[in-house]
Design a protein around this motif. Sequence first.
Motif, PDB file in Angstrom:
ATOM      1  N   UNK A 117       0.830  -1.209   0.000  1.00 40.37           N
ATOM      2  CA  UNK A 117       0.000   0.000   0.000  1.00 40.37           C
ATOM      3  C   UNK A 117       0.863   1.257   0.000  1.00 40.37           C
ATOM      4  N   UNK A 118       1.955   1.236   0.754  1.00 42.48           N
ATOM      5  CA  UNK A 118       2.850   2.395   0.798  1.00 42.48           C
ATOM      6  C   UNK A 118       3.463   2.661  -0.586  1.00 42.48           C
ATOM      7  N   UNK A 119       3.845   1.604  -1.283  1.00 41.40           N
ATOM      8  CA  UNK A 119       4.427   1.756  -2.622  1.00 41.40           C
ATOM      9  C   UNK A 119       3.381   2.269  -3.607  1.00 41.40           C
ATOM     10  N   UNK A 120       2.161   1.745  -3.520  1.00 43.34           N
ATOM     11  CA  UNK A 120       1.083   2.197  -4.405  1.00 43.34           C
ATOM     12  C   UNK A 120       0.755   3.659  -4.153  1.00 43.34           C
ATOM     13  N   UNK A 121       0.824   4.058  -2.896  1.00 45.05           N
ATOM     14  CA  UNK A 121       0.485   5.425  -2.520  1.00 45.05           C
ATOM     15  C   UNK A 121       1.590   6.419  -2.884  1.00 45.05           C
ATOM     16  N   UNK A 122       2.661   5.934  -3.470  1.00 45.28           N
ATOM     17  CA  UNK A 122       3.707   6.837  -3.942  1.00 45.28           C
ATOM     18  C   UNK A 122       4.892   6.940  -3.008  1.00 45.28           C
ATOM     19  N   UNK A 123       4.892   6.177  -1.943  1.00 44.04           N
ATOM     20  CA  UNK A 123       6.007   6.214  -1.010  1.00 44.04           C
ATOM     21  C   UNK A 123       7.163   5.363  -1.492  1.00 44.04           C
ATOM     22  N   UNK A 124       8.300   5.571  -0.882  1.00 46.02           N
ATOM     23  CA  UNK A 124       9.476   4.781  -1.230  1.00 46.02           C
ATOM     24  C   UNK A 124       9.660   3.707  -0.158  1.00 46.02           C
ATOM     25  N   UNK A 125      10.081   2.532  -0.630  1.00 45.42           N
ATOM     26  CA  UNK A 125      10.321   1.422   0.275  1.00 45.42           C
ATOM     27  C   UNK A 125      11.810   1.105   0.249  1.00 45.42           C
TER      28      UNK A 125
END
Length: 131
Positions: A20-28
Amino acid sequence: MMIIKVLYTVFVLLLNYLIYKKIDGGKISKNYLILLVIYGVIIIGLNYMLNSLSNKLIIFLLFFSLSIIVLNFFKSFINVYQKSNLLDNEKVEKVKFIMLNVMMPIMITVYQILIIWVDKLFDKMMVVYQS
């Protein structure tokens, strides 16, 4: 057996959060991914040694987690304006955002947790799958 269920639940929550974090535009960070893979291998190994849960369970959990990615891909094709006479596009976009970006990932995660904790649910699912 309960420890394995808790470990699986934490794995699913972490995996879905990172997706979800990656989909939301965050970096992992790659470190998080490596730790998640190591954690997954450890719980699969523990489960294999203790033989407490079905080995097919982790495959189904991964498929359900990947469905969040598929949902994100297909939501760009959903256009509610063409098939309705809705006048307030802003409200429709908010509802679409809430349903596809918030409610569906939460519902998928809750279902995964139910599959982990309710043995009969997964058993019934496997009976239908094998038929």
